[in-house]
Design an enzyme around this catalytic site. Structure first.
Site, short mmCIF file in Angstrom:
data_model
loop_
_atom_site.label_atom_id
_atom_site.label_comp_id
_atom_site.label_asym_id
_atom_site.label_seq_id
_atom_site.Cartn_x
_atom_site.Cartn_y
_atom_site.Cartn_z
CG ASP A 12 -1.72 -1.31 1.30
OD1 ASP A 12 -2.29 -1.71 0.28
OD2 ASP A 12 -1.69 -1.96 2.36
CE LYS A 15 2.98 -2.59 -4.45
NZ LYS A 15 2.70 -2.34 -3.03
N GLY A 39 -4.17 -4.67 -4.48
CA GLY A 39 -5.18 -3.66 -4.82
C GLY A 39 -4.46 -2.40 -5.23
CG HIS A 40 -1.51 -2.26 -7.69
ND1 HIS A 40 -0.64 -2.90 -8.52
CD2 HIS A 40 -1.10 -2.57 -6.43
CE1 HIS A 40 0.26 -3.56 -7.79
NE2 HIS A 40 -0.01 -3.38 -6.53
CD GLN A 222 0.81 -9.14 -2.79
OE1 GLN A 222 1.53 -9.83 -3.48
NE2 GLN A 222 -0.42 -8.84 -3.12
P1 IMP Z 1 -2.27 -13.13 1.68
O1 IMP Z 1 -1.36 -12.55 0.66
O2 IMP Z 1 -3.73 -12.94 1.36
O3 IMP Z 1 -1.94 -14.56 2.01
O4 IMP Z 1 -2.04 -12.33 3.05
C1 IMP Z 1 -0.81 -12.40 3.78
C2 IMP Z 1 -0.47 -11.06 4.40
O5 IMP Z 1 -0.11 -10.14 3.38
C3 IMP Z 1 -1.62 -10.40 5.16
O6 IMP Z 1 -1.08 -9.69 6.27
C4 IMP Z 1 -2.20 -9.42 4.18
O7 IMP Z 1 -2.86 -8.35 4.80
C5 IMP Z 1 -0.92 -8.97 3.46
N1 IMP Z 1 -1.18 -8.52 2.07
C6 IMP Z 1 -1.43 -9.29 1.00
N2 IMP Z 1 -1.58 -8.54 -0.10
C7 IMP Z 1 -1.42 -7.26 0.29
C8 IMP Z 1 -1.42 -6.02 -0.42
O8 IMP Z 1 -1.59 -5.94 -1.64
N3 IMP Z 1 -1.21 -4.91 0.34
C9 IMP Z 1 -0.95 -4.98 1.68
N4 IMP Z 1 -0.93 -6.11 2.36
C10 IMP Z 1 -1.16 -7.25 1.68
#
Ligand code: IMP
Length: 425
Positions: A12, A15, A39-40, A222
């Site tokens: 977040d 990007k 989520g971009h 991420q």
């Molecule tokens: P997962 O990727 O859904 O398995 O989540 C694993 C961890 O990564 C969690 O703490 C999510 O909140 C975090 N996470 C996954 N994708 C994002 C993103 O795009 N932005 C911020 N945090 C993310």
């Protein structure tokens, strides 16, 4: 010029906006890891676009967009997103490509993700997005995953039946409801038809573009601190969002990469569970959340907020080899009389860490060491040239650069496309 763009904190960082800005000079934009957990957000005029799987380059007509082999792609999420992109008026035909080697997130991966998260005791929950990311990557590494190319095979639906049967055993062990294999078959039948035209050998496609000296932009999702190897394990995602992932997730060799751009928010946020040394629980944290609109683009969850952490940023600079920083959300700090930078973590026995410790138990014994700088307390979102920034803003930015290394390339002072200052790139 081939560029890798990565998040330098816990995601977040903004990007989407930076990628949108850099896409103007790119011919191809590639997603190389993650899935619809991302989520971009891109703001154009008075319209806000949120993309989860489709590379943000899609918002520029004529640019090619690739979902690389390192991505785990949920076909339903993708179909929904493609429909949305077309409804916004962007043509996809001939410029959207999905790797046949990418893995798919199936309904049972989502069900397992949710059941596993529910089964984890308090303190061990990861706070996943519930998008099935972990189980899809586990299947990939376990060598029982389902690749996009499988939808082209005549026995695809038999494969679905076999996988549902297997997944139902895992769901039963987790105390969750089983899935009906025939319902899954019905669900996936139309999808096969809809996605087939986009499936291709993207490695071949990317190498043709390399040969023709086209510019490729690699869009990381991420971030460094959520990386399965370099992040705050186990509170991480299941892929490599760091620069190395751009190569393994696309089939483009390291030598083809010309530069790495790290995206760095000028304060820190995290969504989900896990350590966050500079997290604020006071009014300042609330101000950052409100002024920064810090609510998840994928899940809507309020993000945890804190001061800028130079230990994290320096670590990200090293792991990714960041050449240029894109610093974002400067304007969110406009009202603070004092801004703080964390320069180290002090352990309870006095030892100060300047590198990010691997052991989370060590982090628990640490408190951040802060350097305080005077704020600028005036609006910056209208500024279009770096030289016009208040002196205190420049001091803050330059102090960060001193501490973390790398050069400033882009500075974002607001959500809109026009509020992006180009500095050295
Ligand atoms: P997962 O990727 O859904 O398995 O989540 C694993 C961890 O990564 C969690 O703490 C999510 O909140 C975090 N996470 C996954 N994708 C994002 C993103 O795009 N932005 C911020 N945090 C993310």
């Amino acid at each position: 010029m081939n560029t890798v763009l990565v998040g330098a904190q816990w995601g977040d960082e903004g990007k989407g906006k930076v990628i949108d800005f850099l896409t103007e000079e790119a011919d191809v934009v590639v997603r190389f890891q993650g899935g619809s957990n991302a989520g971009h957000t891109v703001v154009v005029g008075d319209k806000k676009y949120v993309l989860h799987l489709v590379p943000s380059g899609v918002l520029h007509d004529g640019k090619h967009c690739v979902i690389g082999n390192g991505v785990v792609m949920d076909p339903f999420d993708l179909m929904k997103e493609l429909e949305q992109v077309e409804s916004w008026g962007f043509e996809l035909k001939g410029r959207f490509h999905i790797s046949e080697r990418a893995h798919m997130v199936m309904q049972w991966h989502r069900a397992i993700d949710k059941a596993e998260e529910a089964a984890r005791p308090e303190g061990h929950k990861i706070g996943t997005t519930g998008r099935g990311i972990g189980p899809a990557y586990a299947a990939k590494v376990g060598r029982y995953g389902m690749r996009v190319g499988d939808i082209l095979k005549p026995d695809f639906l038999d494969l679905v039946r076999a996988q549902v049967a297997e997944a139902n055993r895992a769901l039963a062990a987790l105390g969750a409801q089983p899935l009906d294999p025939e319902e899954m078959v019905k669900l996936y039948t139309p999808m096969v038809k809809a996605l087939m035209p986009y499936v291709t050998d993207t490695i071949q496609f990317l190498h043709e573009n390399l040969d023709e000296k086209k510019s490729i932009l690699f869009e990381g999702a991420q971030a460094t601190m959520l990386d399965i190897d370099f992040g705050t394990y186990p509170f991480v995602t299941s892929s490599n969002p760091t620069a190395g992932g751009a190569c393994t997730g696309s089939g483009v060799p390291p030598r083809a990469i010309d530069r790495v751009i790290g995206v760095l928010k000028l304060y820190t946020t995290r969504v989900g569970e896990g350590p966050f040394p500079t997290e604020l629980f006071d009014e300042d944290g609330e101000t950052l959340r409100k002024r920064g609109g810090e609510f998840g683009a994928t899940t809507g969850r309020p993000r945890r907020c804190g001061w800028f952490d130079a230990v994290v940023a320096r670590y990200a600079q090293r792991v990714n080899g960041v050449d240029f920083w894109a610093m974002t959300k400067l304007d969110v700090l406009d009202t603070f009389p004092v801004v703080k930078i964390c320069t180290g973590y002090r352990r309870d026995d006095g030892f100060v860490y300047q590198t990010f410790p691997a052991d989370l138990a060590v982090l628990k014994r640490c408190t951040p060491v802060y350097e305080e700088l005077p704020g600028w307390q005036c609006e910056t979102s209208h500024i279009t040239d770096y030289s016009e920034l208040p002196e205190n803003t420049k001091k803050y930015v330059n102090r960060i650069l001193d501490l973390v290394g790398g050069k400033l390339g882009v500075l974002s002072v607001g959500p809109a496309r026009e509020t992006t200052l180009r500095i050295n790139i």
